[in-house]
Design a protein around this motif. Structure first.
Motif, PDB file in Angstrom:
ATOM      1  N   LEU A  15       0.816  -1.214   0.000  1.00 41.27           N
ATOM      2  CA  LEU A  15       0.000   0.000   0.000  1.00 41.27           C
ATOM      3  C   LEU A  15       0.853   1.270   0.000  1.00 41.27           C
ATOM      4  CD1 LEU A  15      -2.906  -0.926   2.432  1.00 41.27           C
ATOM      5  CD2 LEU A  15      -3.012  -0.639  -0.048  1.00 41.27           C
ATOM      6  N   SER A  16       2.118   1.148   0.328  1.00 42.11           N
ATOM      7  CA  SER A  16       3.010   2.301   0.280  1.00 42.11           C
ATOM      8  C   SER A  16       3.664   2.468  -1.087  1.00 42.11           C
ATOM      9  CB  SER A  16       4.110   2.171   1.337  1.00 42.11           C
ATOM     10  OG  SER A  16       3.548   2.173   2.622  1.00 42.11           O
ATOM     11  N   ILE A  17       3.715   1.403  -1.866  1.00 41.43           N
ATOM     12  CA  ILE A  17       4.407   1.437  -3.155  1.00 41.43           C
ATOM     13  C   ILE A  17       3.450   1.566  -4.338  1.00 41.43           C
ATOM     14  CG2 ILE A  17       5.863   0.085  -4.711  1.00 41.43           C
ATOM     15  CD1 ILE A  17       7.151  -1.108  -2.158  1.00 41.43           C
ATOM     16  N   VAL A  18       2.355   0.842  -4.318  1.00 37.48           N
ATOM     17  CA  VAL A  18       1.456   0.791  -5.475  1.00 37.48           C
ATOM     18  C   VAL A  18       0.713   2.108  -5.733  1.00 37.48           C
ATOM     19  CG1 VAL A  18      -0.579  -0.356  -6.427  1.00 37.48           C
ATOM     20  CG2 VAL A  18       1.239  -1.710  -5.389  1.00 37.48           C
ATOM     21  N   PRO A  19       0.152   2.789  -4.729  1.00 40.35           N
ATOM     22  CA  PRO A  19      -0.593   4.019  -5.018  1.00 40.35           C
ATOM     23  C   PRO A  19       0.195   5.104  -5.758  1.00 40.35           C
ATOM     24  CG  PRO A  19      -1.142   3.261  -2.844  1.00 40.35           C
ATOM     25  CD  PRO A  19      -0.004   2.408  -3.323  1.00 40.35           C
ATOM     26  N   PRO A  20       1.471   5.362  -5.422  1.00 39.57           N
ATOM     27  CA  PRO A  20       2.190   6.378  -6.203  1.00 39.57           C
ATOM     28  C   PRO A  20       2.386   5.963  -7.660  1.00 39.57           C
ATOM     29  CG  PRO A  20       3.429   5.833  -4.223  1.00 39.57           C
ATOM     30  CD  PRO A  20       2.266   4.942  -4.264  1.00 39.57           C
ATOM     31  N   VAL A  21       2.562   4.666  -7.894  1.00 37.48           N
ATOM     32  CA  VAL A  21       2.699   4.191  -9.270  1.00 37.48           C
ATOM     33  C   VAL A  21       1.392   4.410 -10.020  1.00 37.48           C
ATOM     34  CG1 VAL A  21       3.101   2.152 -10.708  1.00 37.48           C
ATOM     35  CG2 VAL A  21       4.485   2.517  -8.660  1.00 37.48           C
ATOM     36  N   LEU A  22       0.279   4.087  -9.361  1.00 37.60           N
ATOM     37  CA  LEU A  22      -1.020   4.309  -9.992  1.00 37.60           C
ATOM     38  C   LEU A  22      -1.260   5.799 -10.253  1.00 37.60           C
ATOM     39  CD1 LEU A  22      -3.270   1.791  -8.033  1.00 37.60           C
ATOM     40  CD2 LEU A  22      -2.365   1.562 -10.360  1.00 37.60           C
ATOM     41  N   PHE A  23      -0.839   6.643  -9.321  1.00 40.14           N
ATOM     42  CA  PHE A  23      -0.976   8.086  -9.512  1.00 40.14           C
ATOM     43  C   PHE A  23      -0.129   8.547 -10.695  1.00 40.14           C
ATOM     44  CE2 PHE A  23       0.461  12.440  -8.580  1.00 40.14           C
ATOM     45  CZ  PHE A  23      -0.762  13.088  -8.611  1.00 40.14           C
ATOM     46  N   GLY A  26      -1.721   7.856 -13.850  1.00 36.84           N
ATOM     47  CA  GLY A  26      -2.962   8.577 -14.043  1.00 36.84           C
ATOM     48  C   GLY A  26      -4.199   7.775 -13.693  1.00 36.84           C
ATOM     49  N   LYS A  27      -4.045   6.701 -12.943  1.00 38.07           N
ATOM     50  CA  LYS A  27      -5.176   5.844 -12.597  1.00 38.07           C
ATOM     51  C   LYS A  27      -5.669   6.058 -11.176  1.00 38.07           C
ATOM     52  CE  LYS A  27      -3.888   2.487 -15.970  1.00 38.07           C
ATOM     53  NZ  LYS A  27      -4.139   1.180 -16.468  1.00 38.07           N
ATOM     54  N   ALA A  28      -5.071   7.000 -10.464  1.00 39.17           N
ATOM     55  CA  ALA A  28      -5.506   7.304  -9.095  1.00 39.17           C
ATOM     56  C   ALA A  28      -5.400   8.809  -8.880  1.00 39.17           C
ATOM     57  CB  ALA A  28      -4.640   6.567  -8.090  1.00 39.17           C
ATOM     58  N   GLU A  29      -6.248   9.322  -8.017  1.00 41.50           N
ATOM     59  CA  GLU A  29      -6.206  10.743  -7.682  1.00 41.50           C
ATOM     60  C   GLU A  29      -5.273  10.974  -6.502  1.00 41.50           C
ATOM     61  OE1 GLU A  29     -10.049  12.396  -7.146  1.00 41.50           O
ATOM     62  OE2 GLU A  29     -10.836  11.504  -8.983  1.00 41.50           O
ATOM     63  N   LEU A  30      -4.867  12.228  -6.340  1.00 43.60           N
ATOM     64  CA  LEU A  30      -3.912  12.578  -5.297  1.00 43.60           C
ATOM     65  C   LEU A  30      -4.436  12.239  -3.902  1.00 43.60           C
ATOM     66  CD1 LEU A  30      -1.202  13.884  -4.591  1.00 43.60           C
ATOM     67  CD2 LEU A  30      -2.390  16.075  -4.504  1.00 43.60           C
ATOM     68  N   MET A  33      -4.448   8.507  -3.281  1.00 47.74           N
ATOM     69  CA  MET A  33      -3.075   8.028  -3.138  1.00 47.74           C
ATOM     70  C   MET A  33      -2.558   8.314  -1.729  1.00 47.74           C
ATOM     71  SD  MET A  33       0.458   9.295  -4.935  1.00 47.74           S
ATOM     72  CE  MET A  33       0.489  10.771  -3.966  1.00 47.74           C
ATOM     73  N   LYS A  34      -2.794   9.524  -1.253  1.00 48.69           N
ATOM     74  CA  LYS A  34      -2.333   9.892   0.094  1.00 48.69           C
ATOM     75  C   LYS A  34      -2.998   9.027   1.164  1.00 48.69           C
ATOM     76  CE  LYS A  34      -1.337  14.748  -0.833  1.00 48.69           C
ATOM     77  NZ  LYS A  34      -1.731  16.145  -0.515  1.00 48.69           N
ATOM     78  N   LEU A  35      -4.286   8.764   0.998  1.00 52.82           N
ATOM     79  CA  LEU A  35      -5.006   7.949   1.965  1.00 52.82           C
ATOM     80  C   LEU A  35      -4.428   6.539   2.033  1.00 52.82           C
ATOM     81  CD1 LEU A  35      -7.445   7.447   3.869  1.00 52.82           C
ATOM     82  CD2 LEU A  35      -8.693   6.722   1.821  1.00 52.82           C
ATOM     83  N   TRP A  36      -4.273   5.891   0.882  1.00 55.05           N
ATOM     84  CA  TRP A  36      -3.776   4.511   0.872  1.00 55.05           C
ATOM     85  C   TRP A  36      -2.317   4.427   1.310  1.00 55.05           C
ATOM     86  CZ3 TRP A  36      -7.056   0.968   1.411  1.00 55.05           C
ATOM     87  CH2 TRP A  36      -8.330   1.068   0.858  1.00 55.05           C
ATOM     88  N   MET A  37      -1.524   5.438   0.964  1.00 58.62           N
ATOM     89  CA  MET A  37      -0.134   5.442   1.439  1.00 58.62           C
ATOM     90  C   MET A  37      -0.075   5.627   2.951  1.00 58.62           C
ATOM     91  SD  MET A  37       2.009   7.506  -1.447  1.00 58.62           S
ATOM     92  CE  MET A  37       3.526   7.329  -0.530  1.00 58.62           C
TER      93      MET A  37
END
Length: 70
Positions: A15-23, A26-30, A33-37
């Motif tokens: 959950l710390s690595i995948v959300p920034p990659v998705l952001f 362009g597949k996740a919003e800021l 991403m912050k919430l999941w990280m």
């Protein structure tokens, strides 16, 4: 119990690595991403200290005894 902590820690790292990659892709919003990280960081920080380096701590007294004998 130790294996459960390892699984939760691994999920926290994911959950710390995948959300920034998705952001970045362009597949996740800021905000999401912050919430999941944040959730991943908390999961890692709260579980990892209980199992990481346990094997080294268990071996440490034997090593110290061997060093004192020599």
């Amino acid at each position: 119990m130790k294996s459960l902590l390892k699984i939760i820690s691994l999920i926290g790292l994911i959950l710390s690595i995948v959300p920034p990659v998705l952001f970045f892709l362009g597949k996740a919003e800021l905000n999401s991403m912050k919430l999941w990280m944040g959730i991943g960081m908390l999961a890692w920080m709260l579980t990892a200290p209980f199992w990481i380096n346990r094997q080294q701590e268990e071996m440490r007294p034997e090593t110290e005894e061997n060093d004192q004998i020599q």
